[in-house]
Write a protein that holds these residues in place. Structure first.
Motif, mmCIF file in Angstrom:
data_model
loop_
_atom_site.group_PDB
_atom_site.id
_atom_site.type_symbol
_atom_site.label_atom_id
_atom_site.label_comp_id
_atom_site.label_asym_id
_atom_site.label_seq_id
_atom_site.Cartn_x
_atom_site.Cartn_y
_atom_site.Cartn_z
ATOM 1 N N ALA A 266 28.935 15.578 -70.233
ATOM 2 C CA ALA A 266 29.908 14.581 -70.684
ATOM 3 C C ALA A 266 31.115 14.567 -69.754
ATOM 4 C CB ALA A 266 30.336 14.885 -72.109
ATOM 5 N N THR A 267 31.266 13.505 -69.007
ATOM 6 C CA THR A 267 32.418 13.295 -68.128
ATOM 7 C C THR A 267 32.795 11.826 -68.168
ATOM 8 O OG1 THR A 267 30.983 12.958 -66.207
ATOM 9 C CG2 THR A 267 31.811 15.191 -66.570
ATOM 10 N N HIS A 268 34.092 11.572 -68.288
ATOM 11 C CA HIS A 268 34.601 10.202 -68.331
ATOM 12 C C HIS A 268 33.851 9.414 -69.409
ATOM 13 C CE1 HIS A 268 37.212 10.770 -64.831
ATOM 14 N NE2 HIS A 268 36.233 11.517 -64.360
ATOM 15 N N GLN A 269 33.048 8.413 -69.036
ATOM 16 C CA GLN A 269 32.326 7.619 -70.028
ATOM 17 C C GLN A 269 30.815 7.808 -69.918
ATOM 18 O OE1 GLN A 269 34.081 3.630 -69.347
ATOM 19 N NE2 GLN A 269 35.017 3.867 -71.355
ATOM 20 N N ARG A 270 30.417 8.941 -69.403
ATOM 21 C CA ARG A 270 28.990 9.214 -69.268
ATOM 22 C C ARG A 270 28.638 10.492 -70.032
ATOM 23 N NH1 ARG A 270 26.712 8.128 -63.315
ATOM 24 N NH2 ARG A 270 24.857 7.896 -64.615
ATOM 25 N N PHE A 271 27.472 10.501 -70.652
ATOM 26 C CA PHE A 271 27.010 11.689 -71.376
ATOM 27 C C PHE A 271 25.524 11.538 -71.648
ATOM 28 C CE2 PHE A 271 28.255 8.671 -74.695
ATOM 29 C CZ PHE A 271 27.164 8.704 -75.552
ATOM 30 N N LEU A 272 24.917 12.648 -72.072
ATOM 31 C CA LEU A 272 23.538 12.665 -72.528
ATOM 32 C C LEU A 272 23.509 13.315 -73.903
ATOM 33 C CD1 LEU A 272 21.647 13.852 -69.293
ATOM 34 C CD2 LEU A 272 21.842 11.509 -70.168
ATOM 35 N N CYS A 273 22.948 12.628 -74.883
ATOM 36 C CA CYS A 273 22.795 13.198 -76.213
ATOM 37 C C CYS A 273 21.408 13.831 -76.292
ATOM 38 C CB CYS A 273 22.964 12.125 -77.285
ATOM 39 S SG CYS A 273 22.854 12.786 -78.966
ATOM 40 N N PHE A 274 21.363 15.153 -76.459
ATOM 41 C CA PHE A 274 20.096 15.876 -76.448
ATOM 42 C C PHE A 274 19.448 15.953 -77.827
ATOM 43 C CE2 PHE A 274 22.251 17.447 -72.658
ATOM 44 C CZ PHE A 274 21.233 17.435 -71.722
ATOM 45 N N THR A 275 20.245 15.997 -78.891
ATOM 46 C CA THR A 275 19.689 16.162 -80.233
ATOM 47 C C THR A 275 20.466 15.325 -81.239
ATOM 48 O OG1 THR A 275 21.107 18.081 -80.677
ATOM 49 C CG2 THR A 275 18.909 18.534 -79.788
ATOM 50 N N GLU A 285 30.864 -0.158 -76.046
ATOM 51 C CA GLU A 285 29.819 -0.312 -75.029
ATOM 52 C C GLU A 285 30.447 -0.044 -73.664
ATOM 53 O OE1 GLU A 285 25.977 -0.857 -73.655
ATOM 54 O OE2 GLU A 285 26.625 -0.956 -75.743
ATOM 55 N N PRO A 286 30.148 1.090 -73.045
ATOM 56 C CA PRO A 286 30.755 1.393 -71.741
ATOM 57 C C PRO A 286 30.174 0.504 -70.654
ATOM 58 C CG PRO A 286 29.079 3.009 -72.249
ATOM 59 C CD PRO A 286 29.195 2.130 -73.466
ATOM 60 N N PRO A 287 30.916 0.322 -69.555
ATOM 61 C CA PRO A 287 30.371 -0.470 -68.450
ATOM 62 C C PRO A 287 29.173 0.232 -67.821
ATOM 63 C CG PRO A 287 32.406 0.626 -67.798
ATOM 64 C CD PRO A 287 32.262 0.842 -69.274
ATOM 65 N N ARG A 288 28.186 -0.542 -67.486
ATOM 66 C CA ARG A 288 27.008 0.021 -66.837
ATOM 67 C C ARG A 288 27.263 0.187 -65.346
ATOM 68 N NH1 ARG A 288 22.388 0.341 -69.702
ATOM 69 N NH2 ARG A 288 22.350 -0.652 -71.763
ATOM 70 N N PRO A 289 26.703 1.240 -64.733
ATOM 71 C CA PRO A 289 26.871 1.389 -63.283
ATOM 72 C C PRO A 289 26.185 0.256 -62.557
ATOM 73 C CG PRO A 289 25.238 2.939 -64.121
ATOM 74 C CD PRO A 289 25.868 2.297 -65.312
ATOM 75 N N PRO A 290 26.730 -0.141 -61.410
ATOM 76 C CA PRO A 290 26.103 -1.243 -60.658
ATOM 77 C C PRO A 290 24.687 -0.881 -60.247
ATOM 78 C CG PRO A 290 27.738 -0.098 -59.320
ATOM 79 C CD PRO A 290 27.894 0.421 -60.713
ATOM 80 N N GLN A 291 23.821 -1.866 -60.291
ATOM 81 C CA GLN A 291 22.442 -1.654 -59.904
ATOM 82 C C GLN A 291 22.334 -1.513 -58.393
ATOM 83 O OE1 GLN A 291 19.784 -1.296 -61.975
ATOM 84 N NE2 GLN A 291 21.230 -1.362 -63.691
#
Length: 300
Positions: A266-275, A285-291
């Protein structure tokens, strides 16, 4: 049920008497860099603290020493050696001799047998727990309705980034924090994340029990989510744990088993929910990284 006494027993005795021992958290040392240049920098002031319970030596903790009385209280709580804060009469810390003296009200039943088996964990500096890691874990019941807003998760990460800390000045320490929504309740740093979570556990026990139930709280750690960290958080009744790092296989298995939402990387607006992602309320809704754009090829 959580591993504490029923609430009606919480008022049978006063809170323990605690000293307020203090020690420098950092010290200056002279270093030489890759160019042969000398300068002074700060490093964490790690020190040893030997804990005595009713005059019986229990353990030596390597600690930064920011809140040693909370640390000792939380250690006894998370090791399941005492069931209530009211079992403790006093905790006296003396940094001149590096000792913490704990006086209980009625002793600890079977302390020799209960501390005979020790498991060395993956905590920094090799943490340890007495007994089996999975003992009594099925008695833990986290509230199924507890959830954390995604916007509050982002506010938590922002509060940690902006906070002054030993890590920013000296590095080489872990930080842990307890939040209610986006409100930072307490922040603790230590040389090992297991010490930091124990210190917060001790702090929680000293607060008003009606206001310090873990159900509406979230726990943050800079360290990885090992089985030890997940179990301690669950014992504190906290249903959501957030880490700047990731999780281990056993940490993930324990989180699944007790119903704890483990959020990592978890940093800034990014994270991974494991459980247990149902505990996260996606209110933003966070901004998506550019493709990434595939490179163009030309035919000859």
């Amino acid at each position: 049920m959580l591993l504490t006494e029923p609430r009606h027993a919480a008022f049978q005795a006063p809170l323990p008497r605690l000293t307020a021992a203090q020690a420098p958290l950092t010290r200056e040392v002279r270093v030489v860099n890759e160019f042969g240049e000398s300068r002074d920098i700060a490093i964490p002031a790690e020190r040893d603290l030997t804990v005595y319970v009713d005059k019986r030596e229990l353990v030596t903790l390597m600690t930064l020493g920011a809140h040693p009385e909370w640390l000792v209280l939380g250690y006894l709580r998370n090791q399941r050696l005492v069931r209530s804060v009211h079992d403790i009469e006093s905790i006296t810390v003396d940094w001149e001799v590096g000792a913490a003296s704990v006086k209980t009200r009625a002793g600890i039943d079977g302390i020799e047998a209960r501390t005979a088996r020790r498991v060395v964990t993956t905590g920094c500096g090799q943490g340890s727990v007495f007994g089996g890691l999975m003992d009594e874990i099925d008695q833990i019941a986290l509230p199924p309705e507890a959830r954390l807003r995604q916007s509050d998760l982002y506010a938590m990460l922002k509060a940690i980034r902006e906070r002054d800390s030993v890590y920013k000045s000296a590095g080489s320490v872990h930080g842990c924090a307890l939040f209610r929504g986006s409100e930072l309740l307490v922040f603790v740093e230590d040389v090992g994340r297991h010490n930091a979570v124990d210190t917060i556990a001790g702090w929680m026990w000293l607060q008003d029990p009606a206001a310090m139930d873990g159900a509406d709280k979230a726990f943050y750690t800079t360290g990885r989510l090992t089985s030890e960290m997940v179990i301690k958080s669950a014992q504190m009744g906290v249903p959501v744990v957030v880490s700047r790092s990731g999780t281990t296989q056993m940490g993930l298995a324990v989180a699944e088993r007790v119903g704890l939402c483990a959020v990592g990387r978890a940093t800034h607006q990014r994270f991974l929910c494991f459980t247990h992602p149902q505990r996260l309320w996606r209110d933003v809704e966070p901004p998506r990284p550019p493709q990434a754009v595939a490179p163009q090829t030309t035919s000859r």
